[in-house]
Design an enzyme around this catalytic site. Structure first.
Site, short mmCIF file in Angstrom:
data_model
loop_
_atom_site.label_atom_id
_atom_site.label_comp_id
_atom_site.label_asym_id
_atom_site.label_seq_id
_atom_site.Cartn_x
_atom_site.Cartn_y
_atom_site.Cartn_z
CE LYS A 195 21.96 -1.87 -28.04
NZ LYS A 195 21.92 -3.17 -28.71
C1 LIG Z 1 22.77 -4.11 -22.63
C2 LIG Z 1 23.67 -4.51 -23.76
N1 LIG Z 1 24.98 -4.69 -23.52
C3 LIG Z 1 25.83 -5.04 -24.50
C4 LIG Z 1 25.41 -5.24 -25.79
C5 LIG Z 1 26.40 -5.70 -26.82
O1 LIG Z 1 26.52 -4.81 -27.89
P1 LIG Z 1 26.96 -5.35 -29.35
O2 LIG Z 1 25.80 -6.06 -29.93
O3 LIG Z 1 27.29 -4.09 -30.09
O4 LIG Z 1 28.14 -6.22 -29.15
C6 LIG Z 1 24.07 -5.05 -26.10
C7 LIG Z 1 23.59 -5.26 -27.48
O5 LIG Z 1 22.56 -5.75 -27.78
C8 LIG Z 1 23.17 -4.69 -25.06
O6 LIG Z 1 21.86 -4.53 -25.30
#
Ligand SMILES: Cc1ncc(COP(=O)(O)O)c(C=O)c1O
Length: 396
Positions: A195
């Site tokens: 990210k």
């Molecule tokens: C659109 C979206 N929502 C939620 C998440 C979840 O984040 P995390 O991987 O930090 O739990 C991601 C991560 O890839 C994402 O791309």
């Protein structure tokens, strides 16, 4: 014609260029080491500092840091009070966590289709899917482009729904000049290494609503109203668990890294935009490759650069193009398999093909190309060269 690497030709790159990668410098390392030498490894001052700095950056009143983006989504669903019988509208084109958070609370995700140009949630489809059970809409700023929040907010307020932004792709983006993080009732971020900024794992929710903020602070700490630091200050052992919560805490080590990373965010977003412009310009000459549409009222944060291949012009499937690009040393990916096509949702909620035809058609054609701030101009050129080579080889 030049041979593709899969046909035994020389690949554009010898080593694979990933689609995304973190950038951790010596200043980041130094700030983490300072925390490791301090008294507080978790639930300490760096968490508050990261939350305050982040809230200010996105123009929100409150920011609550948690252990990852999925926990942040779960906390948002908890704050709204999603419970069995409730429906939450989510776009089909997203990562599974966007829908899973609804299920964590016993609610039902209702999948809606996306706009054919941007692949962002289609507000007209949202209107169609609202029922008396609908409680919230989760808009996903897919690839880093903010959704049309003014339109979504109007729909949400007409129907008494809470608007949530899954802004995990869009830190640093703006909509009509307003920063992502201040556009919905609850705004969710992830700090996974691919990210815009990273804390290893990490997440954040921003809101202007003090009740939501308070509930999420309790939720991330087992449902307990005070934390260890507060109790120590008050010289008290007493605490109460007022609701069922989780251990979704983030550490001071992670927040120190986040604070240091945040300082570099603006220049990194600029670099991401610069790379995207290079790709746009390069692929304009190939009608068989289309970049996604970008609205004029946004500044796109380009977490991902997704292209669509017009398969009617090519003698290859998306899978063959994917394999050919990988063989050229380009670490392409696919974002995403529409969530309603996953076996869990088919089994549990009876979803399947035909539910969201725009997302399903897009899925057959999309490929994510490498894009991250640390890519050199040569890396960018390698991606363009490889896409050109593969397109030329497969053109009808
Ligand atoms: C659109 C979206 N929502 C939620 C998440 C979840 O984040 P995390 O991987 O930090 O739990 C991601 C991560 O890839 C994402 O791309």
């Amino acid at each position: 014609m030049e041979k593709l690497a899969i046909e035994g030709g020389k690949p554009v790159r010898e080593t694979l260029l990933p689609y995304g990668h973190q950038w951790v410098d010596e200043a980041d390392i130094e700030t983490v080491v300072q925390v490791l030498r301090s008294a507080w490894l978790t639930t300490g001052p760096k968490i508050t500092e990261f939350e305050k700095t982040f809230a200010k950056f996105v123009g929100a009143r409150y920011a609550i840091a948690v252990s990852n983006g999925t926990a942040a989504l779960h906390a948002a669903m908890y704050a709204i009070g999603i419970k069995p019988g409730d429906e939450v509208i989510v776009p089909a084109m997203t990562f599974a966590a966007t829908a899973n958070c609804v299920v964590f609370q016993g609610g039902s995700p209702v999948f809606v289709d996306v706009d054919a140009e941007t692949l962002l949630i289609d507000p007209d489809q949202v209107k169609v899917k609202i029922t008396p059970r609908t409680r919230a809409v989760i808009a996903v700023d897919y690839t880093g482009q903010p959704c049309d929040y003014d339109v979504l907010r109007e729909i949400a307020s007409q129907h008494g729904l809470t608007l949530v932004a899954d802004a995990c792709h869009a830190l640093g983006a703006t909509y009509k000049g307003r920063p992502v993080g201040s556009l919905a009732d609850l705004n969710v971020f992830s700090f996974h290494p691919v990210k815009h900024i990273t804390t290893g794992e990490g997440g954040m929710i921003t809101t202007d609503n003090s009740d939501f903020a308070e509930q999420m602070r309790i939720f991330r700490n087992h449902g307990i109203t005070t934390d260890y630091r507060q109790r120590e200050k008050q010289e008290s052992w007493f605490y109460e668990m007022v609701d069922l919560g989780y251990n979704y805490r983030i550490t001071d080590i992670q927040c120190a890294l986040g604070l240091s990373q945040l300082q570099k965010l603006s220049s990194w977003v600029k670099r991401r935009q610069e790379i995207a412009q290079k790709y746009n310009a390069a692929f304009a000459e190939f009608p068989a490759v289309r970049s996604l549409g970008v609205r004029a009222d946004v500044s796109h944060a380009y977490h991902l650069y997704v292209v669509r291949f017009d398969l009617s012009q090519l003698r290859a499937t998306r899978a063959e193009i994917f394999t050919a690009l990988r063989a050229e040393g380009i670490g392409v990916n696919v974002h995403y398999i529409p969530v309603h096509l996953h076996p869990f949702y088919r089994k549990q909620f009876g979803t399947g093909p035909g539910l969201c035809p725009v997302a399903e058609a897009a899925y057959e054609e999309i490929i994510t190309l490498p894009l991250f701030p640390r890519m050199s101009d040569n890396d960018v050129e390698d991606v363009i060269t490889a896409v050109r080579k593969v397109i030329r080889a497969y053109l009808k």
